[in-house]
Design a protein around this motif. Sequence first.
Motif, PDB file in Angstrom:
ATOM      1  N   VAL A  84       0.822  -1.212   0.000  1.00 13.92           N
ATOM      2  CA  VAL A  84       0.000   0.000   0.000  1.00 13.92           C
ATOM      3  C   VAL A  84       0.858   1.264   0.000  1.00 13.92           C
ATOM      4  N   ALA A  85       2.041   1.180   0.593  1.00 10.97           N
ATOM      5  CA  ALA A  85       2.880   2.367   0.781  1.00 10.97           C
ATOM      6  C   ALA A  85       3.372   2.908  -0.544  1.00 10.97           C
ATOM      7  N   SER A  86       3.373   4.232  -0.661  1.00  8.89           N
ATOM      8  CA  SER A  86       3.937   4.892  -1.830  1.00  8.89           C
ATOM      9  C   SER A  86       4.161   6.353  -1.490  1.00  8.89           C
ATOM     10  N   PRO A  87       5.263   6.917  -1.946  1.00  7.27           N
ATOM     11  CA  PRO A  87       5.499   8.337  -1.643  1.00  7.27           C
ATOM     12  C   PRO A  87       4.473   9.232  -2.323  1.00  7.27           C
ATOM     13  N   ASP A  92       5.213  19.097  -6.001  1.00  9.04           N
ATOM     14  CA  ASP A  92       6.058  18.423  -6.979  1.00  9.04           C
ATOM     15  C   ASP A  92       7.534  18.657  -6.667  1.00  9.04           C
ATOM     16  N   PRO A  93       8.354  17.599  -6.743  1.00  9.33           N
ATOM     17  CA  PRO A  93       9.792  17.773  -6.492  1.00  9.33           C
ATOM     18  C   PRO A  93      10.456  18.541  -7.629  1.00  9.33           C
ATOM     19  N   LYS A  94      11.632  19.127  -7.329  1.00  9.03           N
ATOM     20  CA  LYS A  94      12.369  19.850  -8.371  1.00  9.03           C
ATOM     21  C   LYS A  94      12.820  18.884  -9.465  1.00  9.03           C
ATOM     22  N   GLU A  95      13.208  17.690  -9.056  1.00  9.76           N
ATOM     23  CA  GLU A  95      13.614  16.653 -10.011  1.00  9.76           C
ATOM     24  C   GLU A  95      12.616  15.504  -9.934  1.00  9.76           C
ATOM     25  N   GLU A  96      12.006  15.142 -11.062  1.00  5.35           N
ATOM     26  CA  GLU A  96      10.980  14.097 -11.032  1.00  5.35           C
ATOM     27  C   GLU A  96      11.533  12.759 -10.564  1.00  5.35           C
ATOM     28  N   ASN A  97      12.820  12.515 -10.777  1.00  2.97           N
ATOM     29  CA  ASN A  97      13.413  11.252 -10.330  1.00  2.97           C
ATOM     30  C   ASN A  97      13.409  11.112  -8.813  1.00  2.97           C
ATOM     31  N   ASP A  98      13.313  12.244  -8.117  1.00  2.78           N
ATOM     32  CA  ASP A  98      13.218  12.180  -6.652  1.00  2.78           C
ATOM     33  C   ASP A  98      11.951  11.461  -6.219  1.00  2.78           C
ATOM     34  N   LEU A  99      10.967  11.423  -7.100  1.00  2.53           N
ATOM     35  CA  LEU A  99       9.715  10.707  -6.822  1.00  2.53           C
ATOM     36  C   LEU A  99       9.638   9.400  -7.595  1.00  2.53           C
ATOM     37  N   LEU A 100      10.072   9.423  -8.857  1.00  2.00           N
ATOM     38  CA  LEU A 100       9.978   8.231  -9.696  1.00  2.00           C
ATOM     39  C   LEU A 100      10.793   7.066  -9.155  1.00  2.00           C
ATOM     40  N   ILE A 101      12.019   7.339  -8.770  1.00  2.00           N
ATOM     41  CA  ILE A 101      12.910   6.254  -8.360  1.00  2.00           C
ATOM     42  C   ILE A 101      12.445   5.575  -7.068  1.00  2.00           C
ATOM     43  N   PRO A 102      12.075   6.323  -6.012  1.00  2.00           N
ATOM     44  CA  PRO A 102      11.564   5.636  -4.815  1.00  2.00           C
ATOM     45  C   PRO A 102      10.300   4.822  -5.081  1.00  2.00           C
ATOM     46  N   PRO A 155       2.444  15.462 -14.585  1.00  2.00           N
ATOM     47  CA  PRO A 155       3.077  15.718 -13.292  1.00  2.00           C
ATOM     48  C   PRO A 155       3.860  14.506 -12.783  1.00  2.00           C
ATOM     49  N   PRO A 156       4.922  14.741 -11.999  1.00  2.00           N
ATOM     50  CA  PRO A 156       5.772  13.649 -11.534  1.00  2.00           C
ATOM     51  C   PRO A 156       5.031  12.562 -10.756  1.00  2.00           C
ATOM     52  N   TYR A 157       4.030  12.935  -9.949  1.00  2.00           N
ATOM     53  CA  TYR A 157       3.314  11.903  -9.183  1.00  2.00           C
ATOM     54  C   TYR A 157       2.584  10.951 -10.118  1.00  2.00           C
ATOM     55  N   ILE A 158       1.882  11.494 -11.092  1.00  2.00           N
ATOM     56  CA  ILE A 158       1.142  10.658 -12.039  1.00  2.00           C
ATOM     57  C   ILE A 158       2.108   9.750 -12.801  1.00  2.00           C
ATOM     58  N   LYS A 159       3.226  10.316 -13.209  1.00  2.00           N
ATOM     59  CA  LYS A 159       4.236   9.520 -13.910  1.00  2.00           C
ATOM     60  C   LYS A 159       4.806   8.435 -13.008  1.00  2.00           C
TER      61      LYS A 159
END
Length: 320
Positions: A84-87, A92-102, A155-159
């Motif tokens: 269930v857990a997800s960041p 939105d982060p400055k770098e989308e990878n800060d969200l995508l990678i975790p 947006p980074p979250y959707i991606k």
Amino acid sequence: MINQTVVVTGGTGFVGIHTILQLLQKGYTVNTTLRSLSKKDSLITALKEAGIDDFSALAFFEADLTSDTGWNEAVAGADFVLHVASPFPAQDPKEENDLLIPARDGALRVLKAARKAGVKRVVLTSSFAAVGYSANRKNRIFTEEDWTDATAPIPPYIKSKTVAEKAAWEYIRTEGGDMELTVINPVGIFGPVLGGITSASLDMAVSGILNGTIRESPDFTMGVVDVRDVAAIHITAMTHPDAGGERFIAASDGVMSFYDVAELFKKERPQWAEHIADMQPTPAEFYIQIANQKARTVLGWHPRSKEAALLASADSLQKN
């Protein structure tokens, strides 16, 4: 007691706490992961508020999606994992990878630990974000066959939800062995708050409308689902013989704009309407269609209405 152990990742999240509650009520043994064991007390407080007084079937493990530490211990001996857990960022982060990678690596970390432990099935909480954000959203009905285009300017979250879910399916295809994956794709999650634990959707749409910080209804409509129904569909999908290898959209019937939510609260909870802004209706062309028939027919899932979910949110926020 049911002689089966279920791992719920992110136990202090809005979906996590309701899922743990229902599993304990059904007699399962539950292992839950927390980024820090210092959050354990807030989870216990929330469960006590919901009527749980015996915690002998609940164990806590410290594990973070960004690290391998603790995952093997958390899933050892488990029959099922509900990831269930997800960041979810406040902005939105400055770098989308800060969200995508975790998001991606966290899902893979959980799947690898689950396979190593011999888990039968993992149920992954993805999102409608991985389904319904394509170039053309008008005049179509979104189903589980649809995928958001991760190469589009979104947006980074959707991606992140799209990338993480696709990575999970690819892992199962190439390295999953006999372990099964089922994915739940909820829309905006609302419903009752336990122990002050809320969702981003609830904080924005319900709190923001009730306290008047949201003054306009944007050109946007959202699906709505009650957190209790989201927890229930995870648990049903965990054991249902026809759920392995499938995605399920978790949504009540219909969609709503912020204007619709504001008007609902004015009509049904006029005592709390003092700060609700008078908004202009969202144009009809922005009302999307989301199909929930697959979850209904395959899993026998029957969600509450979108109005009931939103009113339950408002009631619990005012109570607390």
